[in-house]
Scaffold this active site. Structure first.
Site, mmCIF file in Angstrom:
data_model
loop_
_atom_site.group_PDB
_atom_site.id
_atom_site.type_symbol
_atom_site.label_atom_id
_atom_site.label_comp_id
_atom_site.label_asym_id
_atom_site.label_seq_id
_atom_site.Cartn_x
_atom_site.Cartn_y
_atom_site.Cartn_z
ATOM 1 N N ARG A 119 32.189 22.743 -21.629
ATOM 2 C CA ARG A 119 31.680 21.391 -21.340
ATOM 3 C C ARG A 119 33.220 20.573 -20.722
ATOM 4 O O ARG A 119 33.625 20.677 -21.813
ATOM 5 C CB ARG A 119 30.612 20.579 -21.048
ATOM 6 C CG ARG A 119 30.333 19.323 -20.463
ATOM 7 C CD ARG A 119 29.975 18.150 -21.044
ATOM 8 N NE ARG A 119 29.118 18.621 -22.171
ATOM 9 C CZ ARG A 119 28.575 17.773 -22.747
ATOM 10 N NH1 ARG A 119 28.522 17.004 -23.231
ATOM 11 N NH2 ARG A 119 27.248 18.444 -23.771
ATOM 12 N N SER A 164 24.801 19.061 -16.604
ATOM 13 C CA SER A 164 23.333 18.333 -17.140
ATOM 14 C C SER A 164 23.826 16.389 -17.065
ATOM 15 O O SER A 164 23.248 16.291 -15.505
ATOM 16 C CB SER A 164 23.449 17.958 -18.903
ATOM 17 O OG SER A 164 22.163 17.805 -19.558
ATOM 18 N N HIS A 165 23.660 16.021 -17.896
ATOM 19 C CA HIS A 165 23.182 14.073 -18.123
ATOM 20 C C HIS A 165 24.612 13.458 -17.941
ATOM 21 O O HIS A 165 24.846 12.463 -17.756
ATOM 22 C CB HIS A 165 22.107 13.431 -19.546
ATOM 23 C CG HIS A 165 23.105 14.162 -20.341
ATOM 24 N ND1 HIS A 165 22.729 15.577 -21.039
ATOM 25 C CD2 HIS A 165 23.920 13.658 -20.750
ATOM 26 C CE1 HIS A 165 23.705 15.390 -22.346
ATOM 27 N NE2 HIS A 165 24.242 14.397 -22.018
ATOM 28 N N LYS A 171 26.044 26.299 -19.452
ATOM 29 C CA LYS A 171 25.128 27.223 -20.716
ATOM 30 C C LYS A 171 24.801 28.480 -21.019
ATOM 31 O O LYS A 171 24.778 28.728 -19.380
ATOM 32 C CB LYS A 171 23.968 26.119 -20.423
ATOM 33 C CG LYS A 171 23.962 24.329 -20.912
ATOM 34 C CD LYS A 171 22.540 23.587 -20.472
ATOM 35 C CE LYS A 171 23.207 22.148 -20.961
ATOM 36 N NZ LYS A 171 21.406 21.826 -20.186
ATOM 37 N N ASP A 226 16.649 14.513 -15.821
ATOM 38 C CA ASP A 226 18.362 14.261 -15.900
ATOM 39 C C ASP A 226 18.575 15.103 -14.942
ATOM 40 O O ASP A 226 17.937 15.692 -14.117
ATOM 41 C CB ASP A 226 19.341 14.980 -17.024
ATOM 42 C CG ASP A 226 19.317 15.896 -17.373
ATOM 43 O OD1 ASP A 226 18.140 16.942 -16.946
ATOM 44 O OD2 ASP A 226 20.061 16.247 -18.338
ATOM 45 N N ASP A 260 20.034 17.739 -14.353
ATOM 46 C CA ASP A 260 19.672 19.087 -14.553
ATOM 47 C C ASP A 260 17.900 19.570 -14.641
ATOM 48 O O ASP A 260 17.013 20.409 -14.724
ATOM 49 C CB ASP A 260 20.717 21.066 -15.156
ATOM 50 C CG ASP A 260 20.552 20.345 -16.854
ATOM 51 O OD1 ASP A 260 19.989 19.131 -17.074
ATOM 52 O OD2 ASP A 260 20.778 21.136 -17.823
ATOM 53 N N ASP A 265 16.386 19.664 -17.606
ATOM 54 C CA ASP A 265 16.204 20.050 -18.741
ATOM 55 C C ASP A 265 15.682 18.595 -19.860
ATOM 56 O O ASP A 265 14.920 18.662 -20.474
ATOM 57 C CB ASP A 265 17.245 20.277 -19.603
ATOM 58 C CG ASP A 265 18.130 20.248 -19.607
ATOM 59 O OD1 ASP A 265 18.286 19.085 -19.462
ATOM 60 O OD2 ASP A 265 19.213 21.062 -19.947
ATOM 61 N N ARG A 266 15.723 17.109 -19.253
ATOM 62 C CA ARG A 266 15.074 16.398 -20.222
ATOM 63 C C ARG A 266 14.115 15.447 -19.079
ATOM 64 O O ARG A 266 14.679 15.162 -17.773
ATOM 65 C CB ARG A 266 16.968 14.948 -20.652
ATOM 66 C CG ARG A 266 17.536 16.346 -21.367
ATOM 67 C CD ARG A 266 19.151 14.931 -20.814
ATOM 68 N NE ARG A 266 19.198 15.171 -22.845
ATOM 69 C CZ ARG A 266 19.963 14.356 -23.044
ATOM 70 N NH1 ARG A 266 20.375 12.684 -22.455
ATOM 71 N NH2 ARG A 266 21.082 14.830 -24.241
ATOM 72 N N GLU A 318 13.230 16.477 -29.072
ATOM 73 C CA GLU A 318 14.327 15.725 -29.074
ATOM 74 C C GLU A 318 13.936 14.063 -28.447
ATOM 75 O O GLU A 318 13.815 14.307 -27.454
ATOM 76 C CB GLU A 318 15.874 15.831 -28.747
ATOM 77 C CG GLU A 318 16.277 17.315 -29.423
ATOM 78 C CD GLU A 318 17.559 17.662 -28.882
ATOM 79 O OE1 GLU A 318 17.862 17.821 -29.482
ATOM 80 O OE2 GLU A 318 17.705 17.318 -27.683
ATOM 81 N N SER A 378 15.946 12.793 -26.696
ATOM 82 C CA SER A 378 16.746 12.256 -25.595
ATOM 83 C C SER A 378 16.226 13.271 -24.167
ATOM 84 O O SER A 378 16.397 13.827 -23.115
ATOM 85 C CB SER A 378 17.754 13.824 -25.723
ATOM 86 O OG SER A 378 17.265 15.080 -25.875
ATOM 87 N N HIS A 394 14.491 16.455 -23.831
ATOM 88 C CA HIS A 394 14.315 17.684 -24.627
ATOM 89 C C HIS A 394 12.681 18.234 -25.120
ATOM 90 O O HIS A 394 12.976 17.978 -26.474
ATOM 91 C CB HIS A 394 15.414 18.692 -24.939
ATOM 92 C CG HIS A 394 16.767 18.721 -24.522
ATOM 93 N ND1 HIS A 394 17.116 19.151 -22.838
ATOM 94 C CD2 HIS A 394 18.000 18.012 -24.296
ATOM 95 C CE1 HIS A 394 18.408 19.355 -23.087
ATOM 96 N NE2 HIS A 394 18.416 18.674 -23.558
#
Ligand SMILES: [Zn+2]
Length: 448
Positions: free
Chosen positions: A13, A101-102, A111, A235, A237, A239-240, A318, A320, A322
């Site tokens: 990233r 992502s975020h 990823k 987020d 993408d 995933d959160r 998590e 976050s 996830h």
């Protein structure tokens, strides 16, 4: 050439226009393609999020993958969980998601999956080494465009029949969630209020990171104005997940896990759950009280996903946002799926979201406190503080040092991804919270 500093613990990233040149990314495509061909096979699924640099990075990476002889299935612009889903559904040899992502809008990255496993840690360094040595496979690759949204939406919709029609505000944050979610909501028994569903890589309304409370302000307001029973955010993408209750209070990642765990335990007594060291004591205490097995584990979604498989856990997550469901799902982090699970619980309860946390003990906690600290010394200082506390209190050392105090806990750990030490505290009142924090700060000062 890409610099090694962007080859990180869980992904590759950087700032797209500074760190990710097209020729560099083409070489990276050859390296990833060669790595995956040798490790699992040539059939690679590729997707990207809606960031402005996505198309350019896609074109460069694809060129490299084809030169390495990969058979690429191109899914276009979709949420990260749909890339995961496609690898499961089509039994692909691997997957690559181009996503920031975020992170801020000028960031982007990659990823990766080898088969169904996350590519992380040493694997990512191995890809860097391949790129350096140009030890690439060769061949005549191919590319096929495929629609994954339709099969995904059909499958998810077929898994849910909500007990009643709940009003829910959804904040897509102009990330990838909106278009897929819109199609999914049309098939579900739910009354949606859709905010910021148009994909726009400039993220004009607010940043798509629901772990930062200020990014939830629009959602909180909309939930209260519309009289919805809950609000959900995603987020960039998808995933959160982020959630707020009907009064606009944030329901954090560990609280969501608790809600999900309780429902799973009602069907599957004695199940195992995995949370990270930053999660509230309430999560672990409640799971244990309800007869489940609660495991406190390291921070980092790839690590948690791996541990989850080892322990045959039903759920992991998590702070976050996830959240990984093995129960009734594939075990990857999918915020759209988690959203459906939460709506299902609220619908079945007949009460708005806050009801799920009513009657539980109240703890107060600090947010993550981040202290800048050099990479070279961050792990050493955590070790010394750990030894200091070990003589004085019960200590969990799975990731840094988490000290159990009589009415709460404190955590000190070194970030895997940044030159930062992270602290967090929880207690029953403000006085204890300040006391626990000062105990840690003194220890840190004495052992620096
Ligand atoms: Zn994400």
């Amino acid at each position: 050439m890409l610099t090694q500093t962007i080859f990180r613990e869980y992904d590759i990233r950087g700032v797209a226009e500074r760190d990710l040149s097209s020729p560099g990314v083409e070489l990276l495509g050859q390296a990833i393609g060669s790595y995956l061909r040798r490790r699992t096979g040539p059939r690679i699924n590729l997707a990207r999020d809606c960031r402005l640099s996505g198309q350019r990075l896609h074109d460069a990476l694809l060129k490299g993958l084809l030169a390495a002889g990969c058979e690429v299935t191109d899914l276009g612009v979709v949420p990260t969980p749909l890339l995961y889903y496609s690898v499961y559904r089509f039994e692909a040899d691997g997957g690559i998601m181009i996503t920031g992502s975020h992170n801020p809008s000028d960031y982007n990255g990659f990823k990766m999956m080898a088969g169904k496993a996350a590519v992380y840690g040493q694997d990512i360094q191995d890809i860097y080494a391949l790129m350096q040595s140009r030890d690439f496979t060769a061949g005549h690759g191919s590319v096929t465009e495929t629609d994954i949204v339709t099969p995904y939406v059909d499958e998810i919709a077929s898994r849910f029949a909500f007990a009643r029609r709940v009003k829910v505000v959804f904040d897509g944050g102009n990330g990838t969630a909106g278009p897929t979610l819109h199609r999914l909501l049309e098939k579900l028994n739910v009354e949606p209020v859709e905010m910021y569903f148009e994909m726009d890589g400039n993220f004009p309304n607010h940043h798509p990171d629901p772990t930062v409370e200020e990014n939830l302000e629009h959602l909180k307001k909309a939930v209260q104005e519309t009289g919805a029973e809950l609000g959900l955010a995603f987020d960039g993408d998808s995933d959160r997940i982020g959630a707020v209750d009907e009064a606009g209070n944030v329901v954090w990642g560990d609280q969501l896990m608790l809600i999900f765990a309780r429902e799973i335990l009602s069907r599957k007594p004695g199940s195992t759950f995995i949370g990270e060291v930053k999660c509230s004591r309430l999560l672990y205490d409640e799971i244990t009280r309800l007869g489940g097995k609660a495991i406190m584990y390291k921070t980092g979604h790839s690590l948690i996903k791996t541990k989850m498989k080892q322990e045959h856990a039903e759920l992991a997550g998590e702070m976050s946002g996830h959240i990984f469901f093995a129960d009734r799902f594939y075990g990857f982090d999918d915020a759209l799926y988690a959203a459906c699970r939460l709506i299902e619980i609220v619908a079945a309860s007949g009460q708005p979201l806050s009801h799920q946390l009513a009657g539980l003990p109240r703890y107060i906690n600090t947010p993550e406190i981040r202290v800048d600290w050099a990479d070279e010394t961050k792990f050493g200082v955590v070790e010394r503080v750990k030894e200091h506390f070990r003589a004085l209190y019960p200590v969990n050392d799975v990731d840094g040092v988490r000290v159990s105090f009589p009415n709460g806990w404190g955590l000190l750990r070194a970030s895997n991804t940044q030159p930062v030490l992270v602290m967090r505290f929880e207690a029953e009142n403000e006085e204890q919270l300040a006391e626990y924090r000062s105990i840690f700060e003194s220890a840190l000062a004495a052992h620096r």
